[in-house]
Design a protein around this motif. Structure first.
Motif, short mmCIF file in Angstrom:
data_model
loop_
_atom_site.label_atom_id
_atom_site.label_comp_id
_atom_site.label_asym_id
_atom_site.label_seq_id
_atom_site.Cartn_x
_atom_site.Cartn_y
_atom_site.Cartn_z
N GLY A 104 -9.96 13.50 -4.08
CA GLY A 104 -8.61 13.62 -4.62
C GLY A 104 -7.84 14.77 -4.00
N ARG A 105 -8.49 15.91 -3.86
CA ARG A 105 -7.81 17.07 -3.28
C ARG A 105 -7.55 16.88 -1.79
N ALA A 106 -8.45 16.18 -1.12
CA ALA A 106 -8.24 15.91 0.31
C ALA A 106 -7.04 15.00 0.53
N LEU A 107 -6.83 14.04 -0.38
CA LEU A 107 -5.68 13.13 -0.25
C LEU A 107 -4.36 13.89 -0.33
N LEU A 108 -4.35 15.01 -1.04
CA LEU A 108 -3.14 15.82 -1.16
C LEU A 108 -3.11 16.96 -0.15
N ARG A 109 -4.10 16.96 0.73
CA ARG A 109 -4.23 18.01 1.75
C ARG A 109 -4.43 19.40 1.14
N LEU A 110 -5.06 19.45 -0.04
CA LEU A 110 -5.46 20.74 -0.61
C LEU A 110 -6.74 21.22 0.06
N LYS A 160 0.84 -1.20 0.00
CA LYS A 160 0.00 0.00 0.00
C LYS A 160 0.88 1.25 0.00
N LEU A 161 0.62 2.15 -0.93
CA LEU A 161 1.30 3.43 -0.92
C LEU A 161 0.48 4.46 -0.16
N VAL A 162 -0.84 4.44 -0.38
CA VAL A 162 -1.75 5.35 0.31
C VAL A 162 -2.81 4.51 1.01
N ASP A 163 -3.00 4.73 2.30
CA ASP A 163 -3.98 3.98 3.08
C ASP A 163 -4.90 5.00 3.77
N ILE A 164 -6.16 5.00 3.37
CA ILE A 164 -7.11 6.00 3.84
C ILE A 164 -8.10 5.35 4.80
N VAL A 175 -17.50 14.46 1.49
CA VAL A 175 -16.84 13.16 1.65
C VAL A 175 -17.12 12.71 3.07
N ASP A 176 -17.68 11.51 3.21
CA ASP A 176 -18.21 11.14 4.52
C ASP A 176 -17.80 9.73 4.94
N GLY A 177 -16.55 9.62 5.43
CA GLY A 177 -16.12 8.36 6.02
C GLY A 177 -15.65 7.32 5.02
N LEU A 178 -14.68 7.68 4.16
CA LEU A 178 -14.16 6.73 3.17
C LEU A 178 -12.99 5.93 3.75
N THR A 179 -12.99 4.64 3.51
CA THR A 179 -11.88 3.77 3.92
C THR A 179 -11.49 2.90 2.72
N PHE A 180 -10.29 3.12 2.22
CA PHE A 180 -9.78 2.33 1.09
C PHE A 180 -8.27 2.52 1.01
N ASP A 181 -7.64 1.85 0.07
CA ASP A 181 -6.19 2.00 -0.10
C ASP A 181 -5.84 2.07 -1.57
N LEU A 219 -2.52 7.72 5.41
CA LEU A 219 -1.16 7.21 5.54
C LEU A 219 -0.53 7.19 4.15
N PHE A 220 0.47 8.05 3.95
CA PHE A 220 1.21 8.08 2.69
C PHE A 220 2.62 7.58 2.97
#
Length: 336
Positions: free
Chosen positions: A71-77, A16-20, A44-50, A86-87
């Protein structure tokens, strides 16, 4: 399609590179003269994936379902309301601005509209060099050589370095955006509908370029799109999103050949088939009603107001995000 041979062979468990975990982004709603908060848009309401290293994860769904926000949340935009990202085993949701700046070179984005995302006052060379300048990477001739190298990597003439964005076509502008995203040698790129604003004749060229770069550089993509045919072509796994929730996630073969969630079935039934005989005989699933308000989503399953397979439990109990055979995940009471 994968850069890592181990992923193609299936002999090793992909890393896993990204674990949400429980990713949540709510935007406050204010009203009145005193601008009091009266609610929140649950984008976005409670996503869990990798997202696995070297793969392309497709993210699909109707407009307004929260794909781009994810997508923008994953990059902290966007700032998170809750959750962990977890990146490379580092929780970037907790990083302050200085710590986040050190991680940013590894995480980049390709935007939907290549015309709006490129500064019209800067030359192509200055646009691509901007990340290098901002992060203090390379100087002088080395920086110019790197820009020319990036232009060549995306299929553009390095001599275009002194031209301006308005001198290029839409497809060429998107290639410039891709070159800018590659400037800092990232390992993870969010592709936010990168072909939506392009002519159909150019879309395949850009997607093929992304695949070639992935093989060459070992990139990991989150590919956001509403074009299911293109997602089927480029992705390894696909996540289907509806009203701020992921309702199904599985491999391309699992999802397109045997969808489990009623919403996934409806989406796929809308994709035209190239065979006229099949197209004439296949049954489409027509959803009635409008998408509910994200400020006040339905109780229970968010798809219950439009679902053709709804049962009483769907209207009161939120379905659990659970794993089925073959690693496929789904959030549905009736899926087996």
């Amino acid at each position: 399609m994968n850069a890592d041979p181990a992923l193609q062979k299936g002999s090793l468990k992909p890393e896993k590179l990204v674990d949400i975990e429980d990713l949540t982004v709510h935007f406050p709603v204010f009203r009145g003269l005193l601008r009091r908060q009266v609610g929140a848009v649950k984008a976005v309401d409670g996503l869990t994936f990798d997202i696995r290293r070297g793969e392309t994860l497709g993210l699909v769904g109707e407009s307004g379902c929260g794909k781009s926000t994810t997508g923008r949340a994953l990059l902290r935009l966007y700032e998170l309301t809750a959750g962990r990202i977890l990146f490379d085993d580092k929780d970037i949701a907790k990083l302050d601005a200085g710590e986040l700046r050190a991680v940013r070179p590894s995480m980049q984005m390709i935007f939907q509209d290549p015309q709006a995302s490129l500064n019209p006052r800067l030359t192509v060379g200055a646009i691509i060099a901007e990340p290098l300048i901002e992060h203090g990477v390379l100087k002088g001739k080395a920086r110019r050589d790197r820009v020319r190298e990036l232009l060549d990597a995306v299929g553009l003439n390095p001599d275009y370095i002194n031209r301006y964005p308005h001198e290029f076509s839409g497809g060429q502008r998107q290639r410039i955006g891709i070159a800018r995203a590659l400037a800092l040698d990232p390992s993870f790129i969010v592709c936010d509908e990168p072909i939506a604003a392009l002519d159909v004749s150019i879309q395949a060229q850009v997607v093929n370029l992304l695949q070639d770069l992935q093989k060459k550089l070992g990139l990991t993509y989150l590919f956001i799109s509403h074009d299911l045919s293109m997602v089927r072509h480029i992705a390894d796994r696909v996540a289907v999103m509806y009203l701020g929730k992921i309702v199904e996630l599985g491999s391309v073969d699992q999802l397109f050949n045997k969808p489990k969630h009623p919403y996934t079935k409806a989406l796929l039934s809308a994709v035209p088939m190239p065979d006229p005989k099949v197209e004439a005989t296949r049954q489409r699933i027509l959803l009635t009603g409008e998408i509910p308000n994200a400020v006040n989503p339905p109780k229970g399953c968010r798809f219950c107001t439009r679902c053709p397979e709804v049962i009483d439990k769907c209207r009161t109990v939120e379905p659990e995000w659970r794993e089925l055979d073959g690693g496929r995940k789904v959030a549905c009471h009736v899926a087996e």
